[in-house]
Design a protein around this motif. Sequence first.
Motif, PDB file in Angstrom:
ATOM      1  N   MET A  25      11.591  -6.632  -1.233  1.00  0.00           N
ATOM      2  CA  MET A  25      10.479  -7.575  -1.300  1.00  0.00           C
ATOM      3  C   MET A  25      10.726  -8.688  -2.322  1.00  0.00           C
ATOM      4  O   MET A  25       9.800  -9.353  -2.750  1.00  0.00           O
ATOM      5  CB  MET A  25       9.183  -6.835  -1.631  1.00  0.00           C
ATOM      6  CG  MET A  25       8.782  -5.802  -0.574  1.00  0.00           C
ATOM      7  SD  MET A  25       8.837  -6.428   1.125  1.00  0.00           S
ATOM      8  CE  MET A  25       7.634  -7.756   1.037  1.00  0.00           C
ATOM      9  N   GLU A  68       2.829  -0.201   2.673  1.00  0.00           N
ATOM     10  CA  GLU A  68       4.280  -0.328   2.586  1.00  0.00           C
ATOM     11  C   GLU A  68       4.912   0.453   3.730  1.00  0.00           C
ATOM     12  O   GLU A  68       4.626   1.631   3.918  1.00  0.00           O
ATOM     13  CB  GLU A  68       4.774   0.207   1.239  1.00  0.00           C
ATOM     14  CG  GLU A  68       6.275   0.109   1.044  1.00  0.00           C
ATOM     15  CD  GLU A  68       6.727   0.712  -0.276  1.00  0.00           C
ATOM     16  OE1 GLU A  68       6.822  -0.047  -1.251  1.00  0.00           O
ATOM     17  OE2 GLU A  68       6.940   1.938  -0.324  1.00  0.00           O
ATOM     18  N   ILE A 116       5.683  -5.187   3.854  1.00  0.00           N
ATOM     19  CA  ILE A 116       4.363  -4.731   3.424  1.00  0.00           C
ATOM     20  C   ILE A 116       3.284  -5.571   4.103  1.00  0.00           C
ATOM     21  O   ILE A 116       3.535  -6.694   4.567  1.00  0.00           O
ATOM     22  CB  ILE A 116       4.194  -4.817   1.887  1.00  0.00           C
ATOM     23  CG1 ILE A 116       4.257  -6.277   1.425  1.00  0.00           C
ATOM     24  CG2 ILE A 116       5.227  -3.960   1.175  1.00  0.00           C
ATOM     25  CD1 ILE A 116       3.857  -6.459  -0.027  1.00  0.00           C
ATOM     26  N   THR A 129       0.396   1.339  -1.634  1.00  0.00           N
ATOM     27  CA  THR A 129       0.800   1.140  -3.021  1.00  0.00           C
ATOM     28  C   THR A 129      -0.317   1.620  -3.942  1.00  0.00           C
ATOM     29  O   THR A 129      -1.486   1.668  -3.552  1.00  0.00           O
ATOM     30  CB  THR A 129       1.100  -0.337  -3.294  1.00  0.00           C
ATOM     31  OG1 THR A 129      -0.058  -1.113  -2.950  1.00  0.00           O
ATOM     32  CG2 THR A 129       2.282  -0.825  -2.462  1.00  0.00           C
TER      33      THR A 129
END
Length: 410
Positions: free
Chosen positions: A239, A198, A217, A161
């Motif tokens: 998520m 991720e 993640i 990320t």
Amino acid sequence: MKVYVTDEKELIMEPSVKWAGNPNITIAVKAFGLRATVQVVDLQVFASPRITLKPLVPTFPCFAKICVSLMEKPHVDFGLKLLGADAMSIPGLYRFVQELIKDQVANMYLWPKALEVQIMDPQKAMKKPVGILNVKVLRAMKLKKKDLLGASDPYVKLKLTEDKLPSKKTIVKHSNLNPEWNEEFHMVVKDPQSQALELIVYDWNQIGTHEKMGMNIIPLKEITPDEPKTVTLDLLKNMDPNDVQNEKSRGQLVVEVAYKPFKEEEVPDDSEDPNEVQKAPDGTPAGGGLLVIIIHEAVDVEGKHHTNPYARLLFRGEERKTKHVKKNRDPRWEEEFTFTLEEPPTNDRIYVEVISASSRMGLLHPKETLGYVNINLSDVVNNKRINEKYHLIDSRNGRIQIELQWRTSS
């Protein structure tokens, strides 16, 4: 064009912009309950903007913000036709409209006022690499079938990320709901406290989009530096902790992760050569190395019936593919593929083909080959790095830009 040199991390340009044309612009005007159609003709715009890119950062696109100011009032000239008549011939209207436009634009953007467009967070963009995350995608278990006929064809996409680089991908395991990959990837870490790894499992489809089978993640702050860790992740739809669909079983993904922070003397500085070839990661076979193939872009490719290009790479019997780009003669992929080899590929070749896949179903719109290239790898073994645009065979003007790197541990 004026270019200024300053002591700040910025690039300042002052181009002279002049545009003139006869556009087909019609405007519906309502006033006092009446409606009229006004046509704009013979438009001219002359302006002297100052464009500032700042601050300059080491992360693509290399600047965090665009600021645009006008150094003087712009010249805007046009005609208005109302019901076929020249409205600008009304006494006093032409000068009134001219001055009104100049004043309104000047009030917004005349120097030192500016239009600012934020591209990225400069604080995050300025961060230097602080370590390497080694990820080994081991296997998945009990994946849920996506295809009506036959088993699914899973592969894994992974990225950090807050990282602008393209995702890395495993190979596709055809007709397998319990696939094993054992593929290694290496990612540059800039902020282990805020970044996360991720992982998304997709079902590959020959036609149409690839379906997401599940994701999860791993926050980097949960990984102890220099201690390899094997993690079994339950695959989720997304998520969102409040989404009830995440209670449904989608299978599991097993990965091994290890975060290796740089020692103080290993932290890269801003003076590093961007073209310098990195060393192969630890564990690379002695005498061998890492072959890195980056497919940047293609230009002037066009099919007979459709142009939705993707690139297909063949090396030693393995096939890799880039993403599809719809309706584009100049597709940009920026996708990287790696192969760990026991020995230098001196006598090997890679085959790269650009293919257009129709967005429609049926035999009336089959795939089209837009050109191909066969590249001998002996040069990249000798030079360590090659970045060239190759003419596509069987294409009138098409070219493809491919970067090749041969990384060794020495």
